[in-house]
Design an enzyme around this catalytic site. Sequence first.
Site, PDB file in Angstrom:
ATOM      1  CD  GLU A 173      -3.121  -1.079   2.119  1.00 42.32           C
ATOM      2  OE1 GLU A 173      -3.034  -0.291   3.084  1.00 42.32           O
ATOM      3  OE2 GLU A 173      -4.085  -1.841   1.948  1.00 42.32           O
ATOM      4  CD  GLU A 292      -3.906  -5.966   2.960  1.00 45.23           C
ATOM      5  OE1 GLU A 292      -4.771  -5.332   3.605  1.00 45.23           O
ATOM      6  OE2 GLU A 292      -2.697  -5.689   3.001  1.00 45.23           O
ATOM      7  CD  GLN A 347      -3.869  -9.463   8.610  1.00 44.82           C
ATOM      8  OE1 GLN A 347      -3.284 -10.080   9.468  1.00 44.82           O
ATOM      9  NE2 GLN A 347      -3.571  -8.176   8.320  1.00 44.82           N
TER      10      GLN A 347
HETATM   11  O1  AHR Z   1      -5.120  -6.106   6.846  1.00 41.74           O
HETATM   12  C1  AHR Z   1      -5.014  -4.999   7.696  1.00 41.74           C
HETATM   13  C2  AHR Z   1      -4.322  -3.825   7.040  1.00 41.74           C
HETATM   14  O2  AHR Z   1      -5.119  -3.331   6.011  1.00 41.74           O
HETATM   15  C3  AHR Z   1      -3.013  -4.119   6.348  1.00 41.74           C
HETATM   16  O3  AHR Z   1      -1.935  -4.061   7.212  1.00 41.74           O
HETATM   17  C4  AHR Z   1      -2.908  -3.030   5.334  1.00 41.74           C
HETATM   18  O4  AHR Z   1      -2.184  -3.411   4.214  1.00 41.74           O
HETATM   19  C5  AHR Z   1      -4.343  -2.679   5.029  1.00 41.74           C
HETATM   20  O5  AHR Z   1      -4.569  -1.330   5.079  1.00 41.74           O
END
Ligand code: AHR
Length: 498
Positions: A173, A292, A347
Amino acid sequence: MKQSKITLSKDYRISKVDNRIFGSFIEHLGRAVYGGIYEPGHPAADENGFRRDVIDLIRQIDVPVVRYPGGNFVSGYRWEDGVGPVESRPRRLELAWSTTEPNTFGTNEFMRWCKEANTSAMMAVNLGTRGPDDARNLVEYCNHKSGTYYSDLRIAHGAKEPHDIKLWCLGNEMDGSWQMGHKPAAEYGRTANEAAKLMKWVDPSIELVICGSSNSGMRSFGEWEATTLDIAYDNIDYVSLHQYFDCRDGDVKNFLAKSCDLDNYIKTVVCVCDYIKGKKHSKKQINLSFDEWNVWYHSNGAKFEKWSEAPHILEDVYDFSDALVVGLMLITLLKNSDRVKVACLAQLVNVIAPIMTENGGKAWAQTIFYPYLHASRYGRGWALTTLLDTGKHDTKDFCDVPDVDAVAVWNDESEELTVFAVNRDPEEDEALTVNLKDFAGYVPTQQIELAGFDLKAVNTADSQNVKPKTKTLSGVYDPMPVLRLRPLSWNVIRFVKK
Ligand code: AHR
């Protein structure tokens, strides 16, 4: 009853699904590592400190790839802190999440854990506070056989064989102002390109993911991808996408329509990739790594003690409506599997995750565990173009939202065909007719269903309130199978060749 119809043919193929689309993510964040996958002293921990109860749940899903170690964390990470004798590893202030990182778990522990969890690593390098030199050193440490400083260091650390990590992220990011070492697009493009060059010089067999936008709402969205790809096109393989949905306003009808946004987002990034391809007269195609994605909002605003170790952060407790949205997101990823080759549910454990644990206690499946498990188990094969005839409705932010969303995956080896379908209608059943065209001899044998729960129902350590039911199908379906999709339901309809 409302009527929908899906028409399937072996000839209408989107793509062979890349299994890495069922990937996930473990960041050094909250209790994902410490108290999640790793908890020495826990009754279920093995000699490495890995929680076997958590590994059992992960193995049920069959997760092919896990992104690590971040996330925002990676942009301040010194990978050298996490290797070598544990007693000499430094404790550090972790600036992304305002915690303390003990570094008792690092690269070699993660790679050992991957073996136990039957998965592979997608390793991210720090292009925030560090750069190409540290990135290429990490590739040498992980992938070079022996006879050089970093490969011999790995061997001295007890990892005789190279880890042979094939998939790498060029930072995380980097378009976001919250990111340590955030850079404007052209500067990041140059850094990523130089890192990519060096990393591939060390190991030409690796594949690289360049950071795309942090979400489709970023002001720089589109321009960021175009600028960075223009610089690094020849040295990278995938561009990343990230997206989290929420239902803060309580408008569930609109929440369920948000997967339409995911579809638009993917298609727009594909256009940008192909625009740069055309501009460069290149034959190379850049694919997408949706590394993500999830629902995330329940835990926002939760307090924790600054600089504490492994605090309870981002521990969303997911309800039934979230499971439906995750199901819709999976359908969307499969529908775009011609270009989305990697995807990571963010996650995996405790932190916005399908699996939750108690420190010293139980591990259990959240509601979103189930659609993820089903897609990973039954979604391997050829994704088929979904010719879907269904009603449409409007929501606050979207027009013409299909009442039923569905995709089918045909596994030509096992001769199984699976339809994944969500009925978005809150009140009415849908009768889904499946026109099997050239799937002669295929009959529906099972319908796995997540339905009939209160939208706010959640699972806890002690009760699996939201879990799927499996119905055996044995009726006569003439001339075509017609399946009942209950209101607000996630369905997995399995056909086998008799
Ligand atoms: O997944 C949580 C956070 O969300 C990660 O660290 C980041 O990449 C995103 O903003």
